[in-house]
Design a protein around this motif. Structure first.
Motif, short mmCIF file in Angstrom:
data_model
loop_
_atom_site.label_atom_id
_atom_site.label_comp_id
_atom_site.label_asym_id
_atom_site.label_seq_id
_atom_site.Cartn_x
_atom_site.Cartn_y
_atom_site.Cartn_z
N GLU A 20 9.44 0.48 -20.85
CA GLU A 20 10.86 0.26 -21.08
C GLU A 20 11.61 0.50 -19.77
N CYS A 40 -0.33 4.53 -20.73
CA CYS A 40 1.09 4.63 -20.44
C CYS A 40 1.60 3.34 -19.78
N ASP A 215 5.31 7.53 -17.27
CA ASP A 215 5.16 8.46 -18.39
C ASP A 215 6.24 8.16 -19.42
N LYS A 216 6.00 8.62 -20.64
CA LYS A 216 7.02 8.47 -21.68
C LYS A 216 7.99 9.62 -21.59
N ARG A 218 10.68 9.73 -23.83
CA ARG A 218 11.13 9.96 -25.19
C ARG A 218 9.92 9.92 -26.12
N HIS A 219 9.87 10.82 -27.04
CA HIS A 219 8.74 10.85 -27.97
C HIS A 219 9.24 10.88 -29.39
N ASN A 225 4.27 5.06 -30.86
CA ASN A 225 4.49 3.89 -30.03
C ASN A 225 5.94 3.39 -30.04
N PHE A 227 8.49 4.47 -28.41
CA PHE A 227 9.10 4.42 -27.09
C PHE A 227 8.06 4.10 -26.03
N GLY A 228 8.52 3.41 -25.00
CA GLY A 228 7.59 3.04 -23.94
C GLY A 228 7.64 4.01 -22.78
N ALA A 229 6.78 3.73 -21.82
CA ALA A 229 6.76 4.58 -20.62
C ALA A 229 7.77 4.05 -19.60
N ARG A 230 8.24 4.95 -18.75
CA ARG A 230 9.10 4.56 -17.63
C ARG A 230 8.50 5.14 -16.36
N THR A 232 8.69 7.90 -14.11
CA THR A 232 9.32 9.22 -14.16
C THR A 232 9.44 9.85 -12.77
#
Lengths: 262, 276
Positions: A20, A40, A215-216, A218-219, A225, A227-230, A232
């Motif tokens: 995301e 990720c 990494d994600k 938001r969890h 699944n 939220f996606g990883a950004r 970080t």
């Protein structure tokens, strides 16, 4: 001006968000290393640069133009495995790129053109230290030599970007160190722009000029699944102290992610 | 004492063990044949070796009184020609459709279900249709072999194309290959040894359809002869013919295997997939 421009890119599969909000500018000649926990989306990101996967939202520009949505000769790739053609000998594997480019019907060269291609391929193989095994099949080579071959095969096309998907993951440590020297030499001499996905944080710090950590942030404990990883961390390398390294290690290890959820 | 599963015969012992069942069958046959012939010297069911020798002499070395041909050779050539045509055409169809179906989703969408359905038709059930369409000549026999084995080869090769690691197909594209060039420089060369495997596997079925077609309508051929002399209970001809067909099938299989090993050393591997 940035060479590669990733603009608010998302990747979603129905209910499964992989990436995301990815925004990134990369200059020509950078060596970008990418780390993160398994799953990720770092390989997904590499596949987007490759054109194998297209973004669900957002766009990726290469040199100001939208990236082609299928693999092409401007982007070279070395995978962890299956990067070289088992049915071609070492020399044939490297010549293939030239043959495909110059002969659009048969994909084979003859006469002077063939000799010229052979000569170029030999020079490339010399550069990666494989000039003594020109006449062998890939299955007769060690894992490290196969990866050298894969590099030579990609680089003879002089790609704008070189993508490396855990290229040294299957190699033993000694071989890996040799490969690190080789890739750094090639990167400097050929002025490449490199994206490398790696499991190995030390390797990423050592090789890259810039490190991206996926990494994600938001969890949702009910739906892993959602939220996606950004990205970080986006760290220019060269001036990194040890504590940061440990911090990243801590947050990008799968164990820690599970611990965070609980 | 090691476990049974860990005991391995030495090479000469293994070869000896391999020959043993053949010797046992031979001995049983001879004993049974002797018993029957002792009871009735005109018994035709289990002929003695003398009758085999004279039958082989008659079929393989003396011209037929009726046609002037040496029957075994005439039959062999007729059958092999049909078999070669049938298998050759099937291999060509298999290679073409297998590559197209395996590599090009837009082509496999309409073709795959069709091939899958066709492959479920029992070929013998449409033999009458073939006789009606192609007549009783060579074409219908070749067509039966093609209909019998081509769908299998197509589906097998389609699967083999799908098994080519996607990394290789992507790599070829990053080296500048078009779809056509991916086919001629990557898929086709990797598929030929797999085609040879598929042909080897389908040879048994090809023989089956050949002999079935010959049994029903032919004027020469190995299958024709076997079914012809059945009327006279001529076991002395049938058994050597069966042995000959078996031998031909074995030679074909072995030579295809050898050919593949010789031309495609990379496919058969030399066992050194080194790591590190």
């Amino acid at each position: 001006m940035s060479f590669i421009h990733v603009d608010n890119v998302w990747k979603e599969y129905t209910e499964n968000v992989v990436l995301e909000h990815l925004t990134l500018r990369v200059k020509k000649g950078e060596f970008v290393t990418i780390v993160g926990a398994s799953g990720c989306g770092k390989t997904t990101f590499l596949k987007m640069l490759l054109g194998e996967v297209s973004p669900s939202r957002g766009k990726i520009l290469l040199d100001g133009k939208p990236l082609a949505v299928e693999p092409g000769p401007d982007r070279g790739i070395v995978f962890q495995r299956y990067s070289v053609f088992p049915h071609l000998k070492v020399l044939g594997n490297v010549m293939l790129g030239l043959e495909l480019q110059q002969s659009r019907v048969l994909g084979r060269l003859f006469g002077d053109k063939r000799r010229l291609a052979q000569q170029l391929a030999c020079e490339m193989l010399e550069a990666v230290g494989l000039s003594h095994v020109l006449d062998k099949y890939p299955s007769e080579l060690s894992g490290g030599m196969q990866q050298r071959l894969a590099l030579a095969q990609s680089l003879i096309k002089q790609p704008l970007i070189l993508l490396l998907d855990e290229p040294f993951g299957a190699l033993d440590p000694g071989m890996r160190a040799d490969m690190h020297q080789l890739i750094l030499t090639l990167w400097r001499n050929m002025g490449l722009t490199v994206f490398m996905v790696s499991h190995d944080l030390k390797e990423s710090f050592y090789l890259g000029t810039r490190l991206l950590v996926f990494d994600k942030v938001r969890h949702d404990p009910q739906n892993m699944n959602a939220f996606g990883a950004r990205v970080t961390y986006d760290i220019p390398l060269g001036s990194v102290d040890n504590s940061l390294c440990q911090e990243i290690e801590k947050y990008s290890s799968p164990k820690q992610i599970v611990a965070n959820l609980e | 004492m090691k476990r049974l599963m860990n005991l391995r015969p030495t090479k000469p012992f293994r070869i000896g063990l391999g020959i043993l069942p053949f010797i046992i069958i031979l001995v049983i046959y001879l004993a049974a044949s002797n018993v029957r012939l002792a009871e009735n010297s005109r018994d035709k069911l289990l002929p003695s070796f003398d009758s085999f020798v004279s039958a082989i002499q008659r079929m393989a070395f003396e011209p037929s009184k009726r046609t002037g041909e040496i029957l075994l050779w005439a039959d062999t050539f007729a059958s092999l020609e049909r078999l070669a045509l049938g298998v050759g055409i099937s291999a060509l169809i298999g290679l073409t459709l297998g590559i197209i179906n395996g590599l090009i989703p837009l082509a496999s969408a309409p073709l795959s279900p069709l091939v899958r359905t066709l492959s479920l038709i029992p070929p013998m059930a449409i033999l009458p249709i073939l006789f009606i369409m192609f007549g009783l000549g060579e074409a219908s026999k070749v067509a039966l072999i093609v209909i019998g084995i081509a769908p299998f080869i197509v589906r097998d090769l389609q699967q083999r194309v799908a098994e080519i690691p996607s990394e290789l197909l992507i790599k070829a594209q990053t080296l500048g290959a078009s779809t056509w060039l991916v086919i001629v420089r990557v898929v086709l060369p990797q598929l030929i040894p797999r085609l040879i495997d598929a042909v080897r596997l389908s040879l048994g079925a090809a023989w089956l359809f050949l002999i079935a077609a010959e049994a029903i309508a032919a004027t020469e051929g190995l299958g024709y002869r076997i079914f012809l002399v059945r009327r006279y209970l001529a076991m002395d001809v049938i058994l050597p013919y069966v042995a000959w067909v078996t031998f031909l099938a074995y030679v074909m299989d072995a030579s295809l295997r050898r050919l593949s090993k010789k031309i495609f050393p990379w496919y058969h591997g030399n066992g050194v997939q080194a790591e590190g």
